[in-house]
Write a protein that holds these residues in place. Sequence first.
Motif, short mmCIF file in Angstrom:
data_model
loop_
_atom_site.label_atom_id
_atom_site.label_comp_id
_atom_site.label_asym_id
_atom_site.label_seq_id
_atom_site.Cartn_x
_atom_site.Cartn_y
_atom_site.Cartn_z
N UNK A 44 -4.99 24.44 36.72
CA UNK A 44 -6.01 23.42 36.51
C UNK A 44 -6.91 23.33 37.73
N UNK A 45 -8.18 23.02 37.49
CA UNK A 45 -9.11 22.82 38.61
C UNK A 45 -8.77 21.54 39.36
N UNK A 46 -8.24 20.55 38.64
CA UNK A 46 -7.79 19.29 39.24
C UNK A 46 -6.72 18.70 38.34
N UNK A 47 -5.69 18.10 38.93
CA UNK A 47 -4.61 17.51 38.14
C UNK A 47 -4.26 16.16 38.75
N UNK A 48 -4.34 15.12 37.92
CA UNK A 48 -4.03 13.76 38.38
C UNK A 48 -2.91 13.20 37.52
N UNK A 49 -1.87 12.69 38.15
CA UNK A 49 -0.76 12.06 37.45
C UNK A 49 -0.71 10.58 37.76
N UNK A 52 5.52 10.51 35.76
CA UNK A 52 6.89 10.45 36.23
C UNK A 52 7.20 11.35 37.41
N UNK A 53 8.21 12.18 37.26
CA UNK A 53 8.68 13.05 38.34
C UNK A 53 7.84 14.31 38.48
N UNK A 54 6.77 14.42 37.71
CA UNK A 54 5.97 15.65 37.77
C UNK A 54 6.57 16.78 36.98
N UNK A 55 7.41 16.44 36.01
CA UNK A 55 8.10 17.45 35.21
C UNK A 55 7.10 18.40 34.54
N UNK A 56 6.00 17.86 34.01
CA UNK A 56 4.96 18.68 33.42
C UNK A 56 3.94 19.12 34.46
N UNK A 57 3.57 18.21 35.34
CA UNK A 57 2.50 18.48 36.29
C UNK A 57 2.76 19.66 37.20
N UNK A 58 4.00 19.84 37.63
CA UNK A 58 4.31 20.94 38.54
C UNK A 58 4.08 22.30 37.86
N UNK A 59 4.20 22.32 36.53
CA UNK A 59 3.99 23.56 35.79
C UNK A 59 2.52 23.77 35.44
N UNK A 102 8.21 20.79 26.18
CA UNK A 102 6.78 20.58 26.19
C UNK A 102 6.00 21.37 27.22
N UNK A 103 6.66 21.93 28.22
CA UNK A 103 5.94 22.62 29.28
C UNK A 103 5.15 23.82 28.75
N UNK A 104 5.81 24.67 27.98
CA UNK A 104 5.14 25.85 27.45
C UNK A 104 4.01 25.46 26.50
N UNK A 105 4.24 24.43 25.68
CA UNK A 105 3.23 24.00 24.71
C UNK A 105 1.97 23.50 25.40
N UNK A 106 2.12 22.61 26.37
CA UNK A 106 0.95 22.05 27.04
C UNK A 106 0.23 23.10 27.87
N UNK A 107 0.99 24.05 28.42
CA UNK A 107 0.37 25.15 29.17
C UNK A 107 -0.53 25.96 28.25
N UNK A 108 -0.04 26.29 27.06
CA UNK A 108 -0.83 27.06 26.10
C UNK A 108 -2.01 26.25 25.60
N UNK A 109 -1.81 24.95 25.38
CA UNK A 109 -2.88 24.08 24.90
C UNK A 109 -4.04 24.04 25.90
N UNK A 110 -3.72 23.91 27.18
CA UNK A 110 -4.77 23.89 28.20
C UNK A 110 -5.52 25.22 28.25
N UNK A 111 -4.79 26.32 28.12
CA UNK A 111 -5.44 27.64 28.14
C UNK A 111 -6.35 27.82 26.94
N UNK A 112 -5.89 27.38 25.77
CA UNK A 112 -6.64 27.61 24.53
C UNK A 112 -7.86 26.71 24.40
N UNK A 113 -7.89 25.59 25.14
CA UNK A 113 -8.99 24.63 24.96
C UNK A 113 -9.78 24.41 26.24
N UNK A 114 -9.67 25.33 27.21
CA UNK A 114 -10.36 25.14 28.49
C UNK A 114 -11.82 25.61 28.45
#
Length: 363
Positions: A110-115, A98-105, A73-85
């Motif tokens: 992101x201008x701000x990231x909250x987990x 969780x452990x920040x598995x997605x958040x660290x990537x 999911x890391x690559x997918x969500x990264x592309x999704x954020x870029x395409x819809x920003x």
Amino acid sequence: MLPYSQCSYCNFTYDPWHGDPRNGVPPGVPIDDLAGTVCSRCGLQGVRHQPQMNPKYSGLEATYYDHFAGKSGQSFFHSWLEDTSYEEMPTVLELGSGTGRLGMELAAGSAAYCGVDWSPDMLKIARQKGKRIFKDSFEERMRLIEQNVLQLDTGSLYTHVICPDGLLQHFTYMDQHLQLLENIGRHLKDEGMLALDIVIPPGGEQWTAAQRKRVTFNKLVLKHMEGSTSIAKQLFRYSISYETYVDGLAEPKLHIEREYALITPKEAALMLKIAGFTIISVVENYGLSTPWRTALLPGVNEIQRELKIEESLSEVSLQDRNNQLLPFQQDVWVNGGYPFSGIMPVRSPSAPGIITLLAKKLA
């Protein structure tokens, strides 16, 4: 929320999946059907049995989580954020971070990231990881909150919300599903975007899976999984056992049981509509395949492409740069994805998978 109910007086726990053979209650009888909610152990009557929550990820399960979840999911969500920003960098809220598995990537873009997560052990790992990756800028890059998402309140609005790994299904009552979606809506800006993962379990009354990870040269972890899917109850349950071996010697074994709501993409789409969202797209296994057509809403993911008389299929495929025609890829989904990563590659109507609904909040 599990169907377990625990007596608030003597702590006796009733599990309707297994019943209470000692007291003549067969499997499948819900606690509400037992006269007066009599406690089988202490005999006291009244509304004393309270539903129990799924256990938090803690201890060894938190420690091993990243080893088995991988990078799915890391690559997918990264592309999704870029395409819809749009015109601004996205501000992102991730629920069940969780452990920040997605958040660290994703935090770096992101201008701000909250987990938000309710497991202190998982958040501890995320903080350690964040300080190692971002060093002194960690507090600026990421905000981590220990909180139950049903009482979600971060005090901020976001352009994007990510609800990964079947988080919605951790709750088994429909009012909880709607409450969580309403909480998400309150934290999204108008026309903000939501990515909602729905976990589709293996079909069948009983199923098993196994994985192994060599954590270090002399440390091996085995994960055994046994599950059951009930269409009648609209639930699926699984138990995970972790066995750790160091230099070939067994360490204490860990066993966890969890239960999820069985939700179809159609049901999720209807709940999103009730909560004030419109579906933009639906993808399977993070965009690497297309969901069954019967799982899609009218007008969603429909690709209209007609061949001209002078064109061949191969020519169209070469000319197409928008991925409207995808080449056949054998076993494209093979790694990552918690908890069913060991059995994801099977492509059949009863195979497990993750379907992501991409939605927009209506103004």
